[in-house]
Write a protein that holds these residues in place. Structure first.
Motif, PDB file in Angstrom:
ATOM      1  N   TYR A   1       0.861  -1.181   0.000  1.00 21.26           N
ATOM      2  CA  TYR A   1       0.000   0.000   0.000  1.00 21.26           C
ATOM      3  C   TYR A   1       0.894   1.226   0.000  1.00 21.26           C
ATOM      4  N   LEU A   2       0.561   2.148  -0.879  1.00 18.77           N
ATOM      5  CA  LEU A   2       1.406   3.331  -1.050  1.00 18.77           C
ATOM      6  C   LEU A   2       0.615   4.591  -0.752  1.00 18.77           C
ATOM      7  N   SER A   3       1.329   5.620  -0.380  1.00 19.03           N
ATOM      8  CA  SER A   3       0.666   6.904  -0.223  1.00 19.03           C
ATOM      9  C   SER A   3       1.492   7.978  -0.916  1.00 19.03           C
ATOM     10  N   CYS A   4       0.798   9.015  -1.346  1.00 17.06           N
ATOM     11  CA  CYS A   4       1.455  10.103  -2.062  1.00 17.06           C
ATOM     12  C   CYS A   4       1.137  11.404  -1.340  1.00 17.06           C
ATOM     13  N   ARG A   5       2.142  11.936  -0.698  1.00 20.87           N
ATOM     14  CA  ARG A   5       1.943  13.185   0.027  1.00 20.87           C
ATOM     15  C   ARG A   5       1.442  14.290  -0.903  1.00 20.87           C
ATOM     16  N   ASP A   6       0.396  14.959  -0.486  1.00 22.48           N
ATOM     17  CA  ASP A   6      -0.206  16.068  -1.241  1.00 22.48           C
ATOM     18  C   ASP A   6      -0.636  15.680  -2.661  1.00 22.48           C
TER      19      ASP A   6
END
Ligand SMILES: [Zn+2]
Length: 144
Positions: A17-22
């Motif tokens: 699972y990945l997240s992308c800041r802003d």
């Protein structure tokens, strides 16, 4: 948007699972994701970052273009993209989302029995999980 993005690795046996800041970088900036079973034999430091057997390969040139447009001064190195959270694990490690879900499911019966115990257990088990990640050497856990 690439919030809560799930991505399979190159061999398809594992996912992260990945997240992308802003939401600054599109998900395609991560050109390859390798799990410990399909990781390449050697790491190209200019474009890759290794974390406990997983390898993330970025399109640093495109990432740099996005950074320049948005006025982010740091060079778009794999280290910076990862550590600043622009395209990184959601949580501290690839499986954190599932660990969190399982923990909530397992403790859920406690909610009606003893809410205070539920909240306390949730917290203490998560703290123990983070300590295990830290001991195992996961990069984001080192900063906790
Ligand atoms: Zn794989």
């Amino acid at each position: 948007m690439c919030m809560n993005l799930r991505r399979f690795c190159s061999c398809g046996r594992n996912s992260a699972y990945l997240s992308c800041r802003d939401n600054l970088l599109p998900a395609e900036i991560l050109v390859n994701l390798f799990c410990p079973e399909c990781r390449p034999g050697s790491i190209i430091e200019a474009t890759m970052l290794a974390d406990c057997g997983w390898v993330l390969e970025y399109d640093v040139d495109r990432a740099q273009a996005y950074f320049t447009i948005k006025g982010i001064r740091s060079p778009a190195t794999p280290d910076f993209v990862f550590d600043a959270g622009y395209l990184s694990w959601q949580g501290l490690a690839p499986g954190d989302q599932e660990v969190n879900t399982r923990l909530h499911q397992r403790l859920a019966p406690l909610i009606e029995q003893d809410l205070a115990l539920y909240l306390q257990s949730l917290r203490s088990e998560w703290v123990a999980h983070v300590a295990r990640l830290k001991a195992a050497g996961w990069r984001k856990a080192q900063a906790t």
